[in-house]
Every structure is written in structure tokens, then in C-alpha cells.
Design a protein around this motif. Structure first.
Motif, PDB file in Angstrom:
ATOM      1  N   HIS A  40       0.837  -1.204   0.000  1.00 17.45           N
ATOM      2  CA  HIS A  40       0.000   0.000   0.000  1.00 17.45           C
ATOM      3  C   HIS A  40       0.870   1.251   0.000  1.00 17.45           C
ATOM      4  CE1 HIS A  40      -3.132   2.870   0.990  1.00 17.45           C
ATOM      5  NE2 HIS A  40      -2.465   3.232   2.066  1.00 17.45           N
ATOM      6  N   GLU A  41       1.935   1.235   0.797  1.00 13.49           N
ATOM      7  CA  GLU A  41       2.830   2.390   0.868  1.00 13.49           C
ATOM      8  C   GLU A  41       3.492   2.640  -0.476  1.00 13.49           C
ATOM      9  OE1 GLU A  41       6.009   5.065   1.449  1.00 13.49           O
ATOM     10  OE2 GLU A  41       6.215   3.003   0.743  1.00 13.49           O
ATOM     11  N   LEU A  42       3.887   1.563  -1.172  1.00  9.85           N
ATOM     12  CA  LEU A  42       4.534   1.716  -2.474  1.00  9.85           C
ATOM     13  C   LEU A  42       3.593   2.333  -3.499  1.00  9.85           C
ATOM     14  CD1 LEU A  42       6.532  -1.626  -2.875  1.00  9.85           C
ATOM     15  CD2 LEU A  42       7.399   0.617  -2.212  1.00  9.85           C
ATOM     16  N   GLU A  43       2.299   2.083  -3.315  1.00  7.30           N
ATOM     17  CA  GLU A  43       1.312   2.588  -4.269  1.00  7.30           C
ATOM     18  C   GLU A  43       0.880   4.019  -3.966  1.00  7.30           C
ATOM     19  OE1 GLU A  43      -1.739  -0.290  -3.844  1.00  7.30           O
ATOM     20  OE2 GLU A  43      -0.659  -1.853  -4.954  1.00  7.30           O
ATOM     21  N   MET A  44       1.284   4.550  -2.837  1.00  7.34           N
ATOM     22  CA  MET A  44       0.861   5.889  -2.446  1.00  7.34           C
ATOM     23  C   MET A  44       1.454   6.938  -3.380  1.00  7.34           C
ATOM     24  SD  MET A  44       1.117   5.746   1.699  1.00  7.34           S
ATOM     25  CE  MET A  44      -0.327   6.378   2.503  1.00  7.34           C
ATOM     26  N   ASN A  45       0.635   7.897  -3.731  1.00 13.68           N
ATOM     27  CA  ASN A  45       1.082   9.016  -4.551  1.00 13.68           C
ATOM     28  C   ASN A  45       1.365  10.173  -3.605  1.00 13.68           C
ATOM     29  OD1 ASN A  45       1.294  11.282  -6.213  1.00 13.68           O
ATOM     30  ND2 ASN A  45      -0.078  10.396  -7.752  1.00 13.68           N
ATOM     31  N   HIS A  46       2.618  10.347  -3.267  1.00 14.58           N
ATOM     32  CA  HIS A  46       2.972  11.332  -2.238  1.00 14.58           C
ATOM     33  C   HIS A  46       2.707  12.764  -2.705  1.00 14.58           C
ATOM     34  CE1 HIS A  46       4.662   7.925  -0.184  1.00 14.58           C
ATOM     35  NE2 HIS A  46       5.454   7.677  -1.203  1.00 14.58           N
ATOM     36  N   ALA A  47       2.888  13.024  -3.992  1.00 14.67           N
ATOM     37  CA  ALA A  47       2.591  14.354  -4.518  1.00 14.67           C
ATOM     38  C   ALA A  47       1.099  14.659  -4.404  1.00 14.67           C
ATOM     39  CB  ALA A  47       3.045  14.460  -5.972  1.00 14.67           C
ATOM     40  N   ASN A 190      11.232  23.017  -1.710  1.00 16.71           N
ATOM     41  CA  ASN A 190      11.317  21.603  -1.329  1.00 16.71           C
ATOM     42  C   ASN A 190      10.020  21.170  -0.656  1.00 16.71           C
ATOM     43  OD1 ASN A 190      13.138  19.126  -0.958  1.00 16.71           O
ATOM     44  ND2 ASN A 190      12.308  19.416   1.093  1.00 16.71           N
ATOM     45  N   ILE A 191       9.681  19.896  -0.853  1.00 20.24           N
ATOM     46  CA  ILE A 191       8.492  19.313  -0.224  1.00 20.24           C
ATOM     47  C   ILE A 191       8.874  17.971   0.387  1.00 20.24           C
ATOM     48  CG2 ILE A 191       6.148  18.449  -0.585  1.00 20.24           C
ATOM     49  CD1 ILE A 191       6.036  20.255  -3.105  1.00 20.24           C
ATOM     50  N   PHE A 192       8.523  17.792   1.654  1.00 19.44           N
ATOM     51  CA  PHE A 192       8.637  16.501   2.320  1.00 19.44           C
ATOM     52  C   PHE A 192       7.229  16.032   2.692  1.00 19.44           C
ATOM     53  CE2 PHE A 192      13.055  17.825   3.702  1.00 19.44           C
ATOM     54  CZ  PHE A 192      13.719  16.856   2.973  1.00 19.44           C
ATOM     55  N   VAL A 193       6.952  14.764   2.434  1.00 23.33           N
ATOM     56  CA  VAL A 193       5.671  14.160   2.798  1.00 23.33           C
ATOM     57  C   VAL A 193       5.933  12.982   3.714  1.00 23.33           C
ATOM     58  CG1 VAL A 193       3.591  13.001   1.954  1.00 23.33           C
ATOM     59  CG2 VAL A 193       4.619  14.851   0.609  1.00 23.33           C
ATOM     60  N   LEU A 194       5.313  13.003   4.871  1.00 21.26           N
ATOM     61  CA  LEU A 194       5.367  11.859   5.789  1.00 21.26           C
ATOM     62  C   LEU A 194       3.953  11.315   5.891  1.00 21.26           C
ATOM     63  CD1 LEU A 194       7.028  10.123   7.760  1.00 21.26           C
ATOM     64  CD2 LEU A 194       6.402  11.734   9.569  1.00 21.26           C
ATOM     65  N   ASP A 195       3.733  10.130   5.333  1.00 19.06           N
ATOM     66  CA  ASP A 195       2.383   9.573   5.292  1.00 19.06           C
ATOM     67  C   ASP A 195       2.347   8.091   5.652  1.00 19.06           C
ATOM     68  OD1 ASP A 195       3.584   8.532   3.037  1.00 19.06           O
ATOM     69  OD2 ASP A 195       2.522   9.865   1.660  1.00 19.06           O
ATOM     70  N   GLY A 198       8.600   4.648   8.041  1.00 17.80           N
ATOM     71  CA  GLY A 198       9.800   4.526   7.235  1.00 17.80           C
ATOM     72  C   GLY A 198      10.438   5.839   6.852  1.00 17.80           C
ATOM     73  N   GLY A 199       9.882   6.955   7.323  1.00 13.81           N
ATOM     74  CA  GLY A 199      10.511   8.244   7.059  1.00 13.81           C
ATOM     75  C   GLY A 199       9.821   9.030   5.955  1.00 13.81           C
ATOM     76  N   PRO A 200      10.207  10.302   5.812  1.00 11.98           N
ATOM     77  CA  PRO A 200       9.553  11.179   4.834  1.00 11.98           C
ATOM     78  C   PRO A 200       9.994  10.909   3.408  1.00 11.98           C
ATOM     79  CG  PRO A 200      11.332  12.346   5.944  1.00 11.98           C
ATOM     80  CD  PRO A 200      11.221  11.013   6.613  1.00 11.98           C
ATOM     81  N   HIS A 201       9.168  11.334   2.473  1.00  9.63           N
ATOM     82  CA  HIS A 201       9.455  11.234   1.047  1.00  9.63           C
ATOM     83  C   HIS A 201       9.628  12.648   0.489  1.00  9.63           C
ATOM     84  CE1 HIS A 201       8.306   6.920   0.703  1.00  9.63           C
ATOM     85  NE2 HIS A 201       7.525   7.241   1.725  1.00  9.63           N
ATOM     86  N   GLN A 202      10.625  12.823  -0.338  1.00 10.85           N
ATOM     87  CA  GLN A 202      10.825  14.106  -0.992  1.00 10.85           C
ATOM     88  C   GLN A 202      10.013  14.142  -2.281  1.00 10.85           C
ATOM     89  OE1 GLN A 202      14.893  15.073  -2.001  1.00 10.85           O
ATOM     90  NE2 GLN A 202      14.496  17.264  -1.874  1.00 10.85           N
ATOM     91  N   VAL A 203       9.316  15.243  -2.487  1.00  9.06           N
ATOM     92  CA  VAL A 203       8.481  15.426  -3.678  1.00  9.06           C
ATOM     93  C   VAL A 203       8.963  16.657  -4.427  1.00  9.06           C
ATOM     94  CG1 VAL A 203       6.151  15.980  -4.495  1.00  9.06           C
ATOM     95  CG2 VAL A 203       6.459  14.314  -2.648  1.00  9.06           C
ATOM     96  N   ASP A 207       6.298  17.870  -9.717  1.00  6.96           N
ATOM     97  CA  ASP A 207       5.351  16.750  -9.559  1.00  6.96           C
ATOM     98  C   ASP A 207       4.142  17.194  -8.739  1.00  6.96           C
ATOM     99  OD1 ASP A 207       7.036  15.101 -10.968  1.00  6.96           O
ATOM    100  OD2 ASP A 207       8.012  14.282  -9.190  1.00  6.96           O
ATOM    101  N   TYR A 208       4.386  18.016  -7.741  1.00 12.31           N
ATOM    102  CA  TYR A 208       3.306  18.547  -6.904  1.00 12.31           C
ATOM    103  C   TYR A 208       2.331  19.368  -7.754  1.00 12.31           C
ATOM    104  CZ  TYR A 208       1.351  22.028  -3.601  1.00 12.31           C
ATOM    105  OH  TYR A 208       0.532  22.879  -2.879  1.00 12.31           O
ATOM    106  N   TYR A 209       2.846  20.257  -8.575  1.00  9.40           N
ATOM    107  CA  TYR A 209       1.980  21.109  -9.391  1.00  9.40           C
ATOM    108  C   TYR A 209       1.292  20.341 -10.502  1.00  9.40           C
ATOM    109  CZ  TYR A 209       3.733  25.379  -7.188  1.00  9.40           C
ATOM    110  OH  TYR A 209       4.042  26.370  -6.281  1.00  9.40           O
TER     111      TYR A 209
END
Length: 213
Positions: A40-47, A190-195, A198-203, A207-209
Motif C-alpha cells: 500500500h505504501e509503495l502505491e501511495m502518490n505522495h505528490a 522543497n516538499i517533504f511528505v510523511l504519510d 519509514g521516514g519522509p518522502h521528498q516530492v 510533480d506537486y503542481y
């Protein structure tokens, strides 16, 4: 191929699984649950998660480096009302806000123009309703760092952006009359997403826009 962060997270999940095995005996169900959570985590779209949190929030916690003599160079935090809509009330991802030089943030950014905005799913009460503690990684949060850009009144987008902001925050009409607030937007660096664990993901900002919500 898994990246280093994903490998570390899988290793963490395996350790958790082994600890359960040592204390509660082997559980095939628990193993399957851990693997499902990892997939499920691998499928998450952090952006996408970042965009949705920004769009659903009426405000952000904003960190600056203080220019106030009493706490000079210490981190300062403030609550700032935000909006990311266009004239059609569609999310753009552009974070707009009002500042005044009578407040901490309005002074700080002009001395050291480095700011960080934090958005949490707890702001929507999703975490509370799901009985998640706000500090749990699964209570998603986004930390967006960048620089303040003051929007000149001569800008073609100024009136439209201000009207959209006021529609969401009607009290802003009085702020501008009484306390010389001015319209700004965040130039995202810079954007960090913690969802998840296992730690935050950089976006990337691009990709965000690029997300449509």
C-alpha cells in the motif's frame, strides 16, 4: 527496483514481524498484513497527498528564523491562513496568504527569506475520527519549504487572487483595512511528505503542481 528508503522500510517491517513472532508465536495473518501495508505504501502518490492536504487546509503552521531581538535567530512559528484556489475554486497548488509587518512572519521573511509551511491531516480531523494520534506517521503531514513572494498590486493576477482568498477568509477584508496586510505566495523549493512508516518522502515541486484534484 526498490530504492534505499523502501528497502529500509521493508527491513523495519520485517523486524516488527519477527518481534511479533518472538512474543506471540508465528502469525501468517500478521505477516500478510505487514506485506499488504508495505505494498500500500509503495502505491501511495505522495505528490497527490501533498496537494490534497494543502487544498483541504484553511491554515498552515509557518516556521521562520526570528528577527525579533528577544528571540533573534531562534525558530519562530505562526498560524497563517492560506488558499490555493483559482477563480473557479479549483486547486492550483499555489499557496497564497496574507502577511503584515505588525506580525512575526511579516518581519522575519524580509530579514531571512526562508520559510516552512506544515500541513497535517489532523487539521481536517481525519486522524482524530480514525483514532490516530497526530504524531503517527499514518496521520499524513506535509512540510513545504520556500521563499515568500510579495504579489504587487500591479500584477494581472492580483485582484483575482485576492478575491478568491477573501471568499475563503472573509475576515481578511478587515485585516487589510486595519493592519496593512499584503498578498503573498510561496515560491516552493522543497516538499517533504510523511504519510507512512519509514521516514519522509521528498516530492519535486513540478510533480506537486502536475497533480489534478
Amino acid at each position: 527496483m526498490l530504492d534505499k528508503q523502501q528497502i529500509n522500510m521493508l527491513f523495519l517491517l520485517v523486524i516488527i514481524s519477527l518481534s511479533f513472532g518472538q512474543t506471540l508465536a508465528y502469525s501468517a495473518y500478521r505477516d500478510a498484513q505487514i506485506i499488504a501495508e508495505f505494498k500500500h505504501e509503495l502505491e501511495m502518490n505522495h505528490a497527490k497527498i501533498a496537494r490534497e492536504l494543502v487544498h483541504s487546509a484553511n491554515w498552515a503552521s509557518v516556521g521562520t528564523i526570528s528577527a525579533n531581538d528577544v528571540v533573534k535567530d531562534y525558530p519562530m512559528v505562526n498560524i497563517i491562513s492560506i488558499d490555493d484556489n483559482n477563480a473557479s475554486n479549483v486547486s492550483t497548488g499555489i499557496i497564497r496568504f496574507l502577511l503584515t509587518d505588525l506580525d512575526f512572519t511579516g518581519i522575519d521573511w524580509q530579514v531571512n527569506n526562508k520559510v516552512s509551511f506544515m500541513f497535517s491531516d489532523e487539521q481536517t480531523l481525519h486522524c482524530k475520527n480514525a483514532k490516530k494520534d497526530p504524531m503517527e506517521p499514518t496521520c499524513a503531514r506535509v512540510m513545504i519549504s520556500g521563499q515568500v513572494k510579495k504579489i504587487p498590486k500591479s500584477s494581472p493576477s492580483y485582484n483575482s487572487a485576492l478575491n478568491v482568498f477573501i471568499a475563503r477568509h472573509p475576515a481578511a477584508v478587515n485585516w487589510m483595512k486595519e493592519h496593512a496586510f499584503y498578498l503573498c505566495e510561496l515560491d516552493i523549493k522543497n516538499i517533504f511528505v510523511l504519510d507512512f512508516y519509514g521516514g519522509p518522502h521528498q516530492v519535486k515541486a513540478s510533480d506537486y503542481y502536475a497533480i489534478n484534484i
